[in-house]
Scaffold this motif. Structure first.
Motif, short mmCIF file in Angstrom:
data_model
loop_
_atom_site.label_atom_id
_atom_site.label_comp_id
_atom_site.label_asym_id
_atom_site.label_seq_id
_atom_site.Cartn_x
_atom_site.Cartn_y
_atom_site.Cartn_z
N ILE A 305 -19.97 -14.79 13.72
CA ILE A 305 -21.26 -14.74 14.41
C ILE A 305 -21.04 -14.71 15.92
O ILE A 305 -21.76 -14.02 16.65
CB ILE A 305 -22.13 -15.95 14.01
CG1 ILE A 305 -22.38 -15.93 12.50
CG2 ILE A 305 -23.45 -15.94 14.75
CD1 ILE A 305 -23.00 -17.21 11.98
N LEU A 308 -20.38 -11.34 16.89
CA LEU A 308 -21.62 -10.57 16.84
C LEU A 308 -22.47 -10.81 18.09
O LEU A 308 -23.22 -9.92 18.51
CB LEU A 308 -22.41 -10.91 15.58
CG LEU A 308 -21.76 -10.44 14.27
CD1 LEU A 308 -22.52 -10.98 13.07
CD2 LEU A 308 -21.68 -8.93 14.21
N VAL A 309 -22.35 -12.00 18.68
CA VAL A 309 -22.99 -12.24 19.98
C VAL A 309 -22.38 -11.32 21.04
O VAL A 309 -23.09 -10.75 21.87
CB VAL A 309 -22.83 -13.72 20.39
CG1 VAL A 309 -23.32 -13.93 21.83
CG2 VAL A 309 -23.60 -14.63 19.44
N SER A 312 -23.83 -7.93 20.66
CA SER A 312 -25.19 -7.84 21.22
C SER A 312 -25.16 -7.76 22.73
O SER A 312 -25.98 -7.06 23.35
CB SER A 312 -26.02 -9.03 20.75
OG SER A 312 -25.58 -10.24 21.33
N THR A 338 -32.09 -10.42 19.81
CA THR A 338 -30.73 -10.89 19.53
C THR A 338 -30.57 -12.37 19.84
O THR A 338 -29.78 -13.06 19.19
CB THR A 338 -29.71 -10.05 20.33
OG1 THR A 338 -28.39 -10.40 19.91
CG2 THR A 338 -29.81 -10.31 21.83
N ALA A 341 -32.12 -14.07 16.70
CA ALA A 341 -31.40 -13.73 15.46
C ALA A 341 -30.04 -14.41 15.41
O ALA A 341 -29.67 -14.99 14.38
CB ALA A 341 -31.26 -12.21 15.35
N THR A 342 -29.26 -14.34 16.49
CA THR A 342 -27.94 -14.96 16.47
C THR A 342 -28.05 -16.48 16.44
O THR A 342 -27.23 -17.15 15.79
CB THR A 342 -27.11 -14.51 17.67
OG1 THR A 342 -27.85 -14.72 18.89
CG2 THR A 342 -26.75 -13.04 17.57
N PHE A 345 -28.67 -17.47 12.96
CA PHE A 345 -27.46 -17.30 12.15
C PHE A 345 -26.51 -18.49 12.33
O PHE A 345 -25.86 -18.95 11.37
CB PHE A 345 -26.75 -16.00 12.54
CG PHE A 345 -26.21 -15.23 11.37
CD1 PHE A 345 -25.87 -15.87 10.18
CD2 PHE A 345 -26.02 -13.86 11.44
CE1 PHE A 345 -25.37 -15.16 9.10
CE2 PHE A 345 -25.52 -13.14 10.36
CZ PHE A 345 -25.19 -13.80 9.20
N VAL A 386 -29.23 -8.99 12.48
CA VAL A 386 -28.10 -8.86 13.40
C VAL A 386 -27.48 -7.48 13.32
O VAL A 386 -27.07 -6.91 14.35
CB VAL A 386 -27.06 -9.96 13.10
CG1 VAL A 386 -25.80 -9.75 13.92
CG2 VAL A 386 -27.64 -11.34 13.40
N GLY A 394 -34.33 -5.90 14.68
CA GLY A 394 -33.04 -5.41 15.15
C GLY A 394 -32.98 -3.90 15.14
O GLY A 394 -32.42 -3.27 16.06
N CYS A 471 -38.48 -13.60 14.94
CA CYS A 471 -38.05 -12.20 14.88
C CYS A 471 -39.08 -11.35 14.14
O CYS A 471 -39.33 -10.20 14.52
CB CYS A 471 -36.69 -12.11 14.19
SG CYS A 471 -35.32 -12.85 15.11
#
Length: 517
Positions: A305, A308-309, A312, A338, A341-342, A345, A386, A394, A471
């Motif tokens: 994760i 994934l940040v 983004s 984002t 969402a992050t 997560f 994500v 997203g 979101c």
């Protein structure tokens, strides 16, 4: 001068001070209630300010009634208030999750939480480069305390790396601020905008060096490649609510880059116009690619994760790097998506870790999860968000960014990197979901096939669900939100209103050059 502008700073500062002084006398329930009430107050303040600036009004607050550029000024425009609202909403759900037990590790969690919000709100509202440095240091102090909250070797190690790297960034910030002050005689952002446009040719070289130093500082805060390597370890090592709150931390760097790009190096900057945009687009795409590879290679869910940040951040700054109204508007929409969402997560990863026993968040086959239906459903929604798959927000954010890129000559490169990066993210998340929910380790492995279910999991998942619902609200309200984003982008690309509002006299008549005439 509107006194409401300083309220988002006073509220967390005063409440944080009260929580610090009463940490031995107030009960845990009282500290929680006070902290939560302060955040609710900040949400209401942000909404009220958004109503006030929604028509394009720029609100200012001159501390000590000293006029700019000599005094300290706070500025609330659409962009600053946009960030205030996102931060306060995120903090509300992060604190709700922390109240499930994370905040019991020490008496300092709640004061540090409010101090973090004080630094964040100050960074968004300040109209002065030096005070931006001051609020960055407040952020560093509070974020280090929150990062190592709860202790453990991994957190302390990641915290030390975090502090050392950010201290280097702080040093570079001082060099850059000193250089700009030496060249222009001011650090007020509005005044700098005018002075940079009037620099003589012999000062353009030092101005470029100072601008590059400032770019490096903000790129470090935003985790822009190649200065992103500190983020995965820091975010993966800390507690879930802190990692969720840190989802806005990289956006402080992105906000600063956008503010400086449009205010100091916009079209009015002459030969220095577009100086940052030329760097942001390629570095943003590089960050996106490296983040996607890191997510694919990650062996732990929280580290995945965190990468994934990074992804983004790459897409966000690439959108800002387009320099167009459509690109900036798309980036602002994607920023909200984002962040929520992050953060959701990270909170979900904590819920999954609690139920996996010794397998924790490692991406290996583990025991069957007693609440696999709820957790699996939330994981699926978070993964869709994500990864940017339809029909959620997203996908809307990515679509807007790619649509804005089609008007630029770099669109083939951007299209290729975004689509390939998105594909790698989908593969990484599909693999993680499969290992977490479908590859069950048998009883012969030494682990229980069915560990006892976590108590109160449906209630514990409410903060995660709340962020996911934000979101969903962003998707449902895409029209009004995008209208606001486009109006914000237009205001940023035409900074005359900002400059005039800041340099407007307070009780005295200012010279013509200060009014920009």
């Amino acid at each position: 001068m509107n006194h409401l502008v300083i309220a988002p700073l006073l509220l967390p500062l005063l409440v944080g001070t009260l929580l610090l002084l009463s940490r031995r006398t107030l009960s845990l329930a009282a500290r929680r209630s006070l902290n939560l009430a302060a955040i609710l107050g900040q949400i209401l303040l942000a909404i009220e300010l958004l109503i006030l600036v929604g028509d394009g009004t720029v609100l200012t607050y001159h501390l000590g009634h000293w006029p700019a550029p000599w005094g300290i000024v706070l500025v609330a425009d659409r962009l600053a208030v946009w960030m205030l609202l996102v931060t306060s909403l995120l903090a509300f759900f992060a604190l709700l999750h922390a109240m499930q037990g994370t905040d019991t590790c020490s008496r300092h969690f709640h004061p540090l939480f409010q101090l973090q919000l004080f630094g964040l709100n100050g960074a968004f509202l300040t109209g002065d480069l030096f005070n931006l440095f001051v609020f960055f240091e407040i952020l560093l102090l509070a974020s280090y305390g929150l990062l190592v909250h709860g202790g453990g070797a991994a957190r302390v190690r990641a915290g030390l790396h975090f502090v050392v790297i950010n201290l280097v960034g702080s040093t570079l910030f001082l060099f850059a601020a000193g250089a700009f002050y030496g060249l222009t005689g001011t650090l007020n952002l509005a005044d700098l905008s005018l002075k940079i446009a009037q620099l003589p040719p012999e000062d353009l070289g030092p101005a470029r060096v100072a601008a590059l130093l400032l770019l490096a500082v903000f790129a470090l805060k935003a985790a822009l490649a190649p200065l992103h390597l500190w983020l995965p370890s820091a975010y993966a090592s800390t507690s879930a609510p802190v990692a969720a709150l840190f989802a806005i931390m990289t956006k402080v760097g992105a906000y600063s880059l956008l503010r400086v790009e449009t205010l100091l190096f916009g079209e009015q900057a002459g030969i220095l116009a577009g100086f940052y945009a030329a760097w942001l687009l390629p570095l943003g795409l590089l960050t996106l690619a490296l983040g996607a590879l890191g997510a694919l290679a990650a062996t732990e869910l929280r580290r995945q994760i965190a990468y994934l940040v990074v992804v983004s951040v790459g897409l966000l700054l690439a959108a800002f790097g387009l320099g167009s109204r459509e690109g900036i508007a798309a980036g602002l929409y994607y920023l909200v998506h984002t962040t929520f969402a992050t953060a959701a997560f990270f909170l979900l990863a904590d819920l999954i870790t609690r139920e996996r026993g010794r397998a924790a968040d490692r991406l290996v086959p583990g025991p069957a999860l007693p609440n696999a239906g709820l957790l699996g459903g939330l994981f699926f929604v978070a993964a869709l968000l994500v990864a940017g798959l339809p029909p959620l927000s997203g996908f809307v954010g990515k679509f807007l960014v790619l649509r804005a890129a089609l008007a630029e000559s770099v669109w083939p490169w951007m299209l290729a990197v975004v689509l390939v990066g998105g594909l790698l993210g989908i593969v990484a998340l599909a693999r993680s979901g499969s290992l977490l929910f479908f590859h069950i380790r048998g009883a012969g492995s030494g682990e229980p096939t069915h560990p006892p279910p976590a108590k109160g999991l449906p209630g514990a998942s409410l903060p995660t669900i709340g962020l996911l619902l934000l979101c969903l609200a962003l998707l449902i309200g895409s029209g009004p939100v995008l209208d606001l984003a486009e109006a914000t982008a237009g205001q940023l690309l035409d900074p005359a209103g900002y400059i005039q509002a800041v340099l407007k006299p307070v009780g005295i008549q200012i010279a013509p050059w200060e009014a920009g005439s």
